[in-house]
Motif scaffolding. Structure first.
Motif, PDB file in Angstrom:
ATOM      1  N   ARG A  86      10.525   3.706   7.545  1.00 49.03           N
ATOM      2  CA  ARG A  86      10.341   3.149   6.194  1.00 49.03           C
ATOM      3  C   ARG A  86      10.492   4.247   5.140  1.00 49.03           C
ATOM      4  NH1 ARG A  86       6.207   0.459   8.765  1.00 49.03           N
ATOM      5  NH2 ARG A  86       4.634   1.830   7.885  1.00 49.03           N
ATOM      6  N   LYS A  90      13.529   4.527   2.462  1.00 54.36           N
ATOM      7  CA  LYS A  90      13.221   4.492   1.037  1.00 54.36           C
ATOM      8  C   LYS A  90      13.773   5.717   0.303  1.00 54.36           C
ATOM      9  CE  LYS A  90       9.379   3.969  -2.179  1.00 54.36           C
ATOM     10  NZ  LYS A  90       7.935   3.766  -2.322  1.00 54.36           N
ATOM     11  N   TYR A  91      13.587   6.895   0.876  1.00 52.01           N
ATOM     12  CA  TYR A  91      13.948   8.129   0.191  1.00 52.01           C
ATOM     13  C   TYR A  91      15.235   8.767   0.710  1.00 52.01           C
ATOM     14  CZ  TYR A  91       9.286   7.643  -1.672  1.00 52.01           C
ATOM     15  OH  TYR A  91       8.180   7.163  -2.285  1.00 52.01           O
TER      16      TYR A  91
END
Length: 145
Positions: A86, A90-91
């Motif tokens: 996750r 996301k990054y």
């Protein structure tokens, strides 16, 4: 203590510390730096190479995670892998610049392998992060002499 013991021990300490296994290489590096007996560049090189190779082990674990993640001996829990995925999703690849951080750094390198980050980009970003951390630590330790 011989050079092989100092540099080799630091290398192994850094390699193990970069894997999912709990270990601290910073204490070993700081002690060797404070002794003043060993080359600063040699210590930085040993710690950095060991730590980057340890992260490469994590990357390899990530590449094979689908195959082995259900095995009891697999070093990362499904929860830790999902959390790292996750974060990484996301990054993205830039999150690898945080691979030096305790707790989140190691799972990020596993996630990079799991999500098939190109190896050259992985090595570039992880090397920047790991070498940077050891350089900052070295400056801090030697500044305290």
């Amino acid at each position: 203590m011989t050079g092989l013991t100092a540099y080799g021990g630091l290398f192994l300490s850094a390699l193990i510390a970069a894997t999912i296994l709990p270990a601290q290489s910073e204490i070993v590096l700081a002690a060797l730096l404070r002794s003043g007996e060993w080359s600063i560049w040699g210590l930085l090189f040993s710690a950095s190479i060991g730590n980057v190779l340890g992260s490469l082990i994590n990357y390899g674990l990530g590449r094979g995670a689908e195959t082995f993640s259900d095995r009891p001996w697999f070093p990362a829990s499904a929860t830790a892998l999902a959390r790292a995925q996750r974060w990484y999703a996301k990054y993205g690849r830039w999150s690898l610049l945080l691979s030096w951080m305790p707790i989140v750094g190691d799972p990020l390198t596993v996630a990079a392998g799991l999500l098939r980050e190109p190896i050259w980009r992985f090595l570039l970003l992880v090397t920047i992060a790991k070498v940077g951390r050891y350089v900052v630590l070295t400056i801090a330790v030697l500044g305290l002499r």
